[in-house]
Design a protein around this motif. Structure first.
Motif, PDB file in Angstrom:
ATOM      1  N   LEU A 134       0.858  -1.186   0.000  1.00 24.01           N
ATOM      2  CA  LEU A 134       0.000   0.000   0.000  1.00 24.01           C
ATOM      3  C   LEU A 134       0.899   1.242   0.000  1.00 24.01           C
ATOM      4  N   THR A 135       0.731   2.075  -1.004  1.00 30.63           N
ATOM      5  CA  THR A 135       1.668   3.200  -1.162  1.00 30.63           C
ATOM      6  C   THR A 135       0.976   4.374  -1.850  1.00 30.63           C
ATOM      7  N   VAL A 136       1.529   5.575  -1.680  1.00 31.00           N
ATOM      8  CA  VAL A 136       1.046   6.703  -2.484  1.00 31.00           C
ATOM      9  C   VAL A 136       1.914   6.872  -3.733  1.00 31.00           C
ATOM     10  N   ILE A 179       8.181  -2.700  11.049  1.00 31.63           N
ATOM     11  CA  ILE A 179       9.527  -3.167  10.714  1.00 31.63           C
ATOM     12  C   ILE A 179      10.359  -2.032  10.117  1.00 31.63           C
ATOM     13  N   SER A 180      11.594  -1.952  10.580  1.00 26.41           N
ATOM     14  CA  SER A 180      12.578  -0.991  10.045  1.00 26.41           C
ATOM     15  C   SER A 180      13.634  -1.784   9.274  1.00 26.41           C
ATOM     16  N   ILE A 181      14.165  -1.187   8.190  1.00 24.73           N
ATOM     17  CA  ILE A 181      15.249  -1.896   7.508  1.00 24.73           C
ATOM     18  C   ILE A 181      16.613  -1.376   7.949  1.00 24.73           C
ATOM     19  N   GLY A 205      10.472   7.665   2.485  1.00 25.97           N
ATOM     20  CA  GLY A 205       9.225   6.910   2.523  1.00 25.97           C
ATOM     21  C   GLY A 205       9.514   5.438   2.688  1.00 25.97           C
ATOM     22  N   GLY A 206       8.453   4.668   2.869  1.00 26.01           N
ATOM     23  CA  GLY A 206       8.627   3.241   3.134  1.00 26.01           C
ATOM     24  C   GLY A 206       8.747   2.371   1.887  1.00 26.01           C
ATOM     25  N   GLU A 207       8.710   2.981   0.693  1.00 21.10           N
ATOM     26  CA  GLU A 207       8.701   2.168  -0.536  1.00 21.10           C
ATOM     27  C   GLU A 207       9.968   1.319  -0.673  1.00 21.10           C
ATOM     28  N   LEU A 208      11.125   1.957  -0.425  1.00 22.40           N
ATOM     29  CA  LEU A 208      12.362   1.180  -0.547  1.00 22.40           C
ATOM     30  C   LEU A 208      12.392   0.064   0.494  1.00 22.40           C
ATOM     31  N   ALA A 209      11.904   0.362   1.677  1.00 28.12           N
ATOM     32  CA  ALA A 209      11.872  -0.663   2.728  1.00 28.12           C
ATOM     33  C   ALA A 209      10.962  -1.822   2.294  1.00 28.12           C
ATOM     34  N   ALA A 210       9.812  -1.497   1.690  1.00 29.15           N
ATOM     35  CA  ALA A 210       8.895  -2.550   1.229  1.00 29.15           C
ATOM     36  C   ALA A 210       9.550  -3.380   0.127  1.00 29.15           C
ATOM     37  N   ALA A 211      10.309  -2.710  -0.753  1.00 29.00           N
ATOM     38  CA  ALA A 211      10.985  -3.427  -1.837  1.00 29.00           C
ATOM     39  C   ALA A 211      12.067  -4.345  -1.270  1.00 29.00           C
ATOM     40  N   VAL A 212      12.825  -3.830  -0.325  1.00 24.82           N
ATOM     41  CA  VAL A 212      13.899  -4.633   0.291  1.00 24.82           C
ATOM     42  C   VAL A 212      13.304  -5.871   0.966  1.00 24.82           C
ATOM     43  N   MET A 213      12.259  -5.656   1.737  1.00 25.24           N
ATOM     44  CA  MET A 213      11.670  -6.783   2.473  1.00 25.24           C
ATOM     45  C   MET A 213      11.070  -7.799   1.507  1.00 25.24           C
ATOM     46  N   ILE A 223       0.201  -7.783   4.205  1.00 25.24           N
ATOM     47  CA  ILE A 223       0.058  -6.416   3.703  1.00 25.24           C
ATOM     48  C   ILE A 223       1.284  -5.641   4.187  1.00 25.24           C
ATOM     49  N   ILE A 224       1.865  -4.839   3.306  1.00 27.42           N
ATOM     50  CA  ILE A 224       2.935  -3.924   3.737  1.00 27.42           C
ATOM     51  C   ILE A 224       2.476  -2.499   3.437  1.00 27.42           C
ATOM     52  N   LEU A 225       2.335  -1.709   4.476  1.00 32.15           N
ATOM     53  CA  LEU A 225       1.928  -0.316   4.318  1.00 32.15           C
ATOM     54  C   LEU A 225       3.171   0.573   4.364  1.00 32.15           C
ATOM     55  N   CYS A 226       3.365   1.345   3.284  1.00 31.04           N
ATOM     56  CA  CYS A 226       4.527   2.243   3.214  1.00 31.04           C
ATOM     57  C   CYS A 226       4.148   3.591   3.818  1.00 31.04           C
ATOM     58  N   GLY A 227       4.899   4.007   4.800  1.00 31.51           N
ATOM     59  CA  GLY A 227       4.651   5.311   5.408  1.00 31.51           C
ATOM     60  C   GLY A 227       5.255   6.429   4.572  1.00 31.51           C
ATOM     61  N   HIS A 228       4.875   7.654   4.869  1.00 30.86           N
ATOM     62  CA  HIS A 228       5.434   8.816   4.177  1.00 30.86           C
ATOM     63  C   HIS A 228       5.317  10.055   5.042  1.00 30.86           C
ATOM     64  N   TYR A 229       5.925  11.137   4.599  1.00 33.93           N
ATOM     65  CA  TYR A 229       5.869  12.414   5.303  1.00 33.93           C
ATOM     66  C   TYR A 229       6.289  12.249   6.763  1.00 33.93           C
TER      67      TYR A 229
END
Ligand code: ADE
Length: 224
Positions: free
Chosen positions: A6-8, A130-132, A139-147, A108-114
């Motif tokens: 889930l991402t913007v 979870i933190s990478i 934003g959390g997109e790279l973290a979601a991709a890594v995971m 579900i992985i929710l990417c945070g932002h701002y």
């Protein structure tokens, strides 16, 4: 396994998941990766996904409603084992986490932002944060991709040689041994003789010793 992200900014992830192993895993039906644009779940005419924080501090906070609507919609279609929020506050991601997540059916992985997301989402909808790593991303997109990458490659059949996931660095708390390919001699830089010996027992022993030595030198903390 199915992973809903889930991402913007779905465009940030689209290319990544359509290449290499992630594309192969999806084509082979071993993993389903679905990108959802949180903006599609807004109800106001400006499709606003963020707003000013109560209390007057700086920055914008992601709004509760579109995220709740999206998660509720997904949950009405199937059960989820975990609803993960990517955040520098979370537990630190490592190989052990990847191993355990790769055994789940749906996450579900929710990417945070701002500045973050409305805290009520974390209190009521998120099951795991979870933190990478100890650094802050935009934003959390790279973290979601890594995971997702490290989880999906562990699913049996995704890597062509299943052994190669088992012999990864960290899989047994040891760094991987060095690897080489042809030519065996390049400008006088030679591949270790043992690897050309054809004696598998000797090779296995050499690789194990190399792993131990590299771990002792580079990551002694892993041996504790
Ligand atoms: N979002 C911002 N920084 C992050 C991090 N280090 N890990 C996961 N999500 C994040």
């Amino acid at each position: 396994m199915r992973i809903d992200i889930l991402t913007v900014f779905p465009d940030m992830l689209e290319g990544f998941f359509n290449c290499s192993m992630m594309a192969r895993a999806q084509k082979a039906g071993l993993a389903e990766i679905h990108l959802h644009d949180i903006r599609d779940y807004t109800t106001d005419k400006h499709h606003k996904t963020d707003d000013y924080p109560f209390g007057g501090c700086a920055g914008l906070v992601m709004k509760i409603e579109p995220i709740d609507r999206l998660i509720t919609d997904l949950k009405s279609q199937r059960d989820y084992d975990d609803v993960i929020y990517t955040s520098p506050d979370g537990e630190q991601f490592n190989q052990k986490t990847a191993n355990s997540l790769s055994l789940l059916n749906n996450i579900i992985i929710l990417c945070g932002h701002y500045k973050g997301i409305d805290y009520r989402i974390r209190e009521h909808l998120i099951t795991r944060e979870i933190s990478i790593g100890d650094y802050v991303l935009t934003g959390g997109e790279l973290a979601a991709a890594v995971m997702t990458d490290s989880i999906v490659r562990l699913i049996p059949g995704v890597l062509s040689d299943e052994q190669s996931a088992l012999s990864d660095s960290f899989q047994d708390n040891l760094l991987a041994p060095p690897v080489y390919t042809r030519p065996a001699d390049y400008k006088g830089w030679r591949v270790p003789d043992v690897l050309l010996s054809g004696n598998q027992a000797l090779i296995d022993d050499w690789e194990f010793q190399q792993s131990l030595e590299r771990t002792r030198k580079l990551r002694p903390d892993l041996l504790q």
